[in-house]
Enzyme design. Structure first.
Site, PDB file in Angstrom:
ATOM      1  N   GLU A 345       0.823  -1.223   0.000  1.00  0.00           N
ATOM      2  CA  GLU A 345       0.000   0.000   0.000  1.00  0.00           C
ATOM      3  C   GLU A 345       0.855   1.272   0.000  1.00  0.00           C
ATOM      4  OE1 GLU A 345      -2.859  -0.452  -0.805  1.00  0.00           O
ATOM      5  OE2 GLU A 345      -3.026  -2.562  -0.297  1.00  0.00           O
ATOM      6  N   HIS A 432      -4.587  -6.049 -11.734  1.00  0.00           N
ATOM      7  CA  HIS A 432      -4.077  -6.998 -10.745  1.00  0.00           C
ATOM      8  C   HIS A 432      -3.581  -8.276 -11.395  1.00  0.00           C
ATOM      9  CE1 HIS A 432      -6.638  -4.337  -8.274  1.00  0.00           C
ATOM     10  NE2 HIS A 432      -5.765  -4.610  -7.312  1.00  0.00           N
TER      11      HIS A 432
END
Length: 530
Positions: A345, A432
């Protein structure tokens, strides 16, 4: 669209682009409170904080100097009269080469896809320029034919991410997705026809393991009635409790005795412990291994929010708040707050502060892969006995219900959806899964092809053409990737341009004829990026 090929400009005119001073490499590490296992790397906090502040001041001055020279820089680059540059970042290599990153405006309007990076030697010679687009930035008029979008609060922009630069409107729609993830959907439409040109979601998601770090050192700050979970030695990182909410900052975690959590999900402090520890390990990795002073290079920390929503099985980075947010997972019993999740993140923030890779198409796959790559590197860096380094993404969460990880770096297609190799359809795949191409490249670069066992995990990495690749080691591999990200990639970099950027980075770090540069080329060829 590929970055612009390096070009040579007039040396005297380009000399104005050279920034005034080098970026000072600093960082801090410490541990006072305890919670859940990694080595304590404590250093003198006061000295480290002073160095961090000095580095931030030097960086700010470098950017200010670059901005003062933007008129002459634009002229040297041959930009049109309506174009202006805005200096966003300056990085100086050990040999004195200065890499300056710019955004661009046209007639006062932001140019989406107009960013560029200049590379100037210590003597003032221009080594090259990498551009997000080669197209000439110009439109017939900046007065839109459509008025409704402007009335609705859309931002007028020049769209240059692909195709011919076009006057456009950018709208932002906020909401919440079905799984509880917040959404800030950007949509760009042609200002003359209303046709959609581009869209992407500003919220960048990722996932990983949680509650597997054992006993770890934490840095807290003494407050009026105990301790606050504020890491004053790493830019002031704070950890907040959303208590199941989905908006706001939350409540700062406090504790009377500086003993945080119990290692189980039933104590709200446990998730906070993991989030704070993961953030600390990521900060330390950036400082020690990448020589970077925080996410944005300015010595300032992001902050973390835990206990987002109810049974929310994800984590995400939000650049608008410069913060990480973590859900509590299935049944609110598996908070997604492990080391590699924090690294993933926070690296979305790093990407936003550097190349700012668009979160769509091939650049979006590279964006996600960058977070997987450096998140994995952080996990290895931490040397945590309870959560050892591996090339598996989300291996502890068991979302699949059968003990398998979310993603595999040695052979991404083992998850059933990710791409092992590049094809001309890669830009149409969810980011992704198209990230698998770069993840596979990184594994080949670091560890090589074929079967091997690392930290008890068995891998067997193939190549598209059956060639053999001998790895150069993970440290060199992530240093090359970071160098490419921070100095050569732009917002629209695709896979072929990423090959070019990493070859430049390997050449800078190790030499054009080095084993490292040759292995970069071989690893990209191994995933069909030629």
């Amino acid at each position: 669209m590929n970055p612009h090929k390096s070009s040579v400009l007039n040396t005297k005119r380009a000399a104005a682009m050279v920034a005034a001073a080098a970026m000072v490499v600093v960082g801090v590490q410490a541990g006072t409170g305890t919670a859940t296992a990694a080595p304590d790397k404590a250093q003198n906090a006061g000295s480290a904080q002073a160095q961090s502040a000095s580095a931030a001041a030097v960086r700010a001055n470098d950017i200010k100097s670059a901005q003062a020279a933007t008129t002459s820089t634009a002229r040297a680059l041959g930009l049109g009269g309506g174009e202006k540059l805005v200096a966003r970042d300056v990085i100086k290599d050990a040999d004195g080469t200065v890499h300056t990153r710019y955004e661009r405006t046209y007639a006062g309007l932001p140019v989406l896809g107009g960013d560029l990076v200049t590379h100037v030697t210590k003597s003032g010679k221009v080594k090259g320029v990498d551009r997000a687009t080669d197209a000439k930035i110009a439109v017939a008029t900046t007065t839109p034919k459509l008025k409704s979008a402007a009335a609705a609060g859309a931002r007028k922009v020049i769209f240059a991410v692909s195709g011919k630069p076009t006057l456009a409107f950018e709208t932002v729609k906020t909401g919440v997705k079905k799984d509880g993830t917040p959404s800030r959907l950007h949509t760009v439409t042609d200002a003359a026809t209303g046709k959609q040109l581009y869209s992407y979601d500003e919220i960048e998601t990722g996932s990983g393991a949680s509650m597997y770090s054992g006993e770890v050192p934490l840095t807290s700050t003494k407050g009026g009635s105990g301790f606050e979970l504020t890491d004053g030695e790493r830019g002031g990182h704070k950890t907040y409790d959303l208590k199941g909410g989905q908006t706001g900052t939350g409540t700062l975690f406090t504790d009377a005795d500086d003993k945080w959590g119990n290692g189980k999900a039933d104590d709200p402090q446990t998730a906070a412990t993991d989030a704070a520890y993961g953030a600390a390990m990521t900060w330390d990795f950036y400082k020690d291994e990448l020589k970077r002073n925080g996410i944005a290079g300015d010595g300032k920390a992001a902050y973390s929010r835990v206990h987002y929503g109810k049974a929310y099985v994800n984590a995400f980075w939000d650049d608008s708040c410069f913060c990480m947010t973590y859900g509590d997972g299935i049944g609110n019993t598996h908070p997604l707050t492990a080391i590699d999740v924090a690294g993933h993140e926070m690296t979305h923030g790093l990407t936003a502060a550097t190349a700012n890779l668009e979160y769509a198409g091939e650049s979006g796959g590279l964006n996600e892969a960058t977070s997987d790559i450096l998140g994995t590197a952080v996990e290895f860096f931490a040397k945590n006995k309870e959560d050892v380094g591996d090339y598996l993404i989300g291996e502890k969460i068991d979302i699949n219900g059968d003990g398998t990880p979310l993603r595999y770096m040695d052979k991404p297609s083992k998850d059933g959806q990710s791409l092992d190799y590049w094809s001309d359809k890669a830009g149409d795949v969810d980011v992704h899964y198209s990230s698998g191409i770069a993840n596979h490249f990184f594994y080949l670069l670091a560890e090589g092809s074929g079967a091997k066992e690392i930290n008890g995990v068995k891998y067997d990495s193939p190549t598209q053409d059956g060639s053999k690749v001998t790895g150069i080691g993970q440290q060199k591999a992530y240093q090359i990737w970071y160098k490419a990200l921070s100095t050569y990639m732009t917002s629209t970099t695709d896979y072929k341009a990423a090959r070019e950027a990493t070859l430049k980075a390997a050449t800078d770090l190790f030499g054009a004829d080095s084993t490292e540069a040759k292995t970069v080329a071989a690893a990209w060829t191994g995933v069909n990026v030629k």
